[in-house]
Design an enzyme around this catalytic site. Structure first.
Site, mmCIF file in Angstrom:
data_model
loop_
_atom_site.group_PDB
_atom_site.id
_atom_site.type_symbol
_atom_site.label_atom_id
_atom_site.label_comp_id
_atom_site.label_asym_id
_atom_site.label_seq_id
_atom_site.Cartn_x
_atom_site.Cartn_y
_atom_site.Cartn_z
ATOM 1 N N TYR A 1 -107.098 -30.153 -106.000
ATOM 2 C CA TYR A 1 -106.229 -30.102 -107.177
ATOM 3 C C TYR A 1 -106.665 -28.979 -108.111
ATOM 4 O O TYR A 1 -105.839 -28.186 -108.581
ATOM 5 C CB TYR A 1 -106.277 -31.449 -107.903
ATOM 6 C CG TYR A 1 -105.499 -31.519 -109.191
ATOM 7 C CD1 TYR A 1 -104.132 -31.730 -109.184
ATOM 8 C CD2 TYR A 1 -106.137 -31.382 -110.422
ATOM 9 C CE1 TYR A 1 -103.417 -31.805 -110.365
ATOM 10 C CE2 TYR A 1 -105.437 -31.455 -111.611
ATOM 11 C CZ TYR A 1 -104.076 -31.672 -111.581
ATOM 12 O OH TYR A 1 -103.384 -31.742 -112.751
ATOM 13 N N SER B 1 -103.912 -26.797 -115.618
ATOM 14 C CA SER B 1 -104.765 -27.920 -115.998
ATOM 15 C C SER B 1 -106.121 -27.381 -116.414
ATOM 16 O O SER B 1 -106.551 -26.317 -115.942
ATOM 17 C CB SER B 1 -104.959 -28.885 -114.824
ATOM 18 O OG SER B 1 -106.078 -29.719 -115.052
#
Lengths: 266, 257
Positions: free
Chosen positions: A153, A140
């Site tokens: 995350y 990501s």
């Protein structure tokens, strides 16, 4: 067809980017084994692909379970006779400030997002070596630049980018390529869940769109096509790379909505 | 003195870079809270500091255990009322390509190297947020940026620490808290020495190989990393936020060039 007769496993393939990738891969001639924890979404996606005349097979799988992943790889090789591509796509989010994250939540997130990639590799690498296969890991943009209220995350995604590079080094002598993809905002069920949790979902959605230089959020298929490229022979000399596919979200000084867009009416 | 009066908690300060940093911090006027899982090692660091008229206390604790970490932070606050600098230094390594790693080894290294950054931060941050002041230094590695052969699990943890650093910086900048990362190359520590001796038939040859990998032509010293930690801990680096600081003898640059 770009994945003619290739056998591919896609984790988290029941919805979102994984489901889009399943269709894109199948359309290009691949036999697609879809792994997902959610049985309902899994069978929906498999049925959808079968109804379109593609080859697809679903396996209910918790990617953080050693036993499940071992079974997933075993059944895939039994079904397809081989394994060429793994798209480690499964993942989840934990959007809150770090000091509010519980230890158990932290562990669970790392198991789903990172340990899953270790487990698929552990059980599949011998098969991938035979065919000079390809591994694609879902990272990501947050792994590159961090993100507000998403520390845990972001940490998992940074882990994945470094993991990808190390895997690329160790498996290059066997012709196995390992790359990762770093999207920013993508229209997926996961994103919709996150948007609904925000104070003003409509405004949050608009801000989400404008946090990308392109002024919109990606479709799942736009990310799936990057995975297709990395899985295919088109990327035969690409390994250890993090393909940032973020609509320009990380460009410029501004994190969050780009000031450039304040001058443009939607 | 560059760290005069700064209450500094250093995890894994019983040996290697942690101990070296603890000694240097004390020389620069910091009050050092030495944490380590090994009591003897931690006490030795404190002894060396106090032997040179520095101020230090030892708090034993396992950075992977929430109860231990919470107790450690409470003790530190009880003793000094605040924490100015948190250096998340504790870490372990592991050798092997990914498929060679055993699941319990994977869990262990993720736990020490990454959860061991999260937990001390989790419990120290509320005190820093309340004071609207503080600095956190996280130990990453240049392996985070470029990977390293047969260090799959280790590189993964260091990549996690680097992105965690950036994400933490975004969240805690409004509280005037700075969060930066150190990215050392190969530093000659007790761990590296032991690893070289146990893994290579000819350790001298292995060291020569590492030396050529680094543009410096030498392995780094723990003091080299300690010097960078002092800079990040001090107000000299007040405009550095979410930064990776390389102390790698040119490994990353050399590789890219």
């Amino acid at each position: 067809m770009r994945l003619q007769a290739k056998a591919a496993v896609i984790t988290g393939g029941g919805s979102g980017i994984g489901a889009a990738a399943a269709e894109v891969f199948a359309r290009e001639g691949a036999k697609v084994v879809i792994a997902d924890l959610n049985e309902e979404k899994l069978s929906q996606t498999v049925e959808d692909l079968l109804s379109k005349g593609f080859w697809a097979y679903g396996i209910n799988c918790d990617v953080s379970s050693e036993e499940d992943v071992e079974k997933l790889i075993l059944q895939t090789v039994q079904k397809c006779g081989k394994l060429d591509v793994i798209f480690n796509n499964a993942g989840t989010i934990l959007p809150k400030p770090l000091e509010q994250v519980d230890g158990d939540e932290w562990d669970r997130l790392f198991q789903i997002n990172v340990k899953s990639m270790y487990l698929t590799t552990k059980f599949a690498i011998s098969h991938l070596k035979k065919n000079k296969g390809a591994i694609i890991n879902m990272a990501s943009m947050t792994g590159v630049v961090g993100q507000q209220y998403n520390a845990a995350y972001s940490a998992t995604k940074g882990a994945i980018i470094a993991l990808t590079k190390t895997m690329a080094i160790d498996y290059a002598p066997y012709g196995v390529r390992v790359n990762c993809i770093s999207p920013a905002g993508v229209r997926t069920p996961l994103l919709d869940t996150w948007l609904k949790q925000q104070e003003n979902p409509v405004k949050a959605s608009e801000a989400q769109d404008r946090s990308h230089m392109l002024g919109r959020t990606a479709d799942s298929e736009e990310i799936a096509r990057v995975a297709l490229f990395l899985a295919s022979e088109d990327a035969s000399f690409v390994t250890g790379e993090n393909i940032v596919c973020d609509g320009g979200a990380a460009l410029g000084y501004a994190a969050g909505p780009k000031p450039e867009w304040s001058r443009v009416p939607i | 003195m560059r760290l005069a009066g700064k209450i500094s908690l250093i995890t894994g300060a019983g040996s290697g870079i942690g101990r070296s940093t603890a000694l240097r911090f004390a020389e620069e006027g910091a009050v050092v809270i030495v944490n380590d899982v090994h009591e003897e090692n931690g006490n030795q660091t404190v002894k060396e500091i106090t032997g040179r008229d520095g101020e230090a206390i030892f708090i034993q604790g396992d950075v992977t255990d929430p109860a231990d970490v919470q107790k450690m932070i409470e003790k530190a606050i009880g003793a000094y009322g605040r924490i100015d600098v948190l250096f998340n230094n504790a870490g372990i390594s592991n050798v092997g390509a990914l498929h060679e790693v055993e699941p319990d080894v994977w869990d262990k290294i993720m736990s020490v190297n990454v959860k061991g950054v999260y937990l001390p931060s989790k419990y120290a941050l509320p005190y820093m947020m309340e004071k609207k002041s503080g600095t956190i230094i996280n130990m990453s590695s240049c392996a985070a940026e470029m990977g390293l052969a047969k260090r799959a699990a280790y590189s993964t943890t260091k990549g996690a620490v680097l992105s965690l650093t950036k994400a933490m910086q975004v969240d805690y900048a409004p509280f005037n808290i700075r969060v930066n990362a150190l990215l050392p190359g190969t530093i000659f520590t007790p761990f590296v020495e032991k690893y070289l001796k146990s893994s290579y038939d000819n350790p001298e040859e292995a060291i020569a190989g590492i030396k050529t990998r680094q543009l410096s032509g030498e392995l780094g010293r723990p003091e080299d990393v300690a010097a960078a930690a002092i800079f990040l801990a001090s107000d000299e680096s007040r405009f550095m936020m979410g930064s990776p600081l390389y102390i790698d003898g040119g490994v990353v640059f050399g590789k890219n060039a």
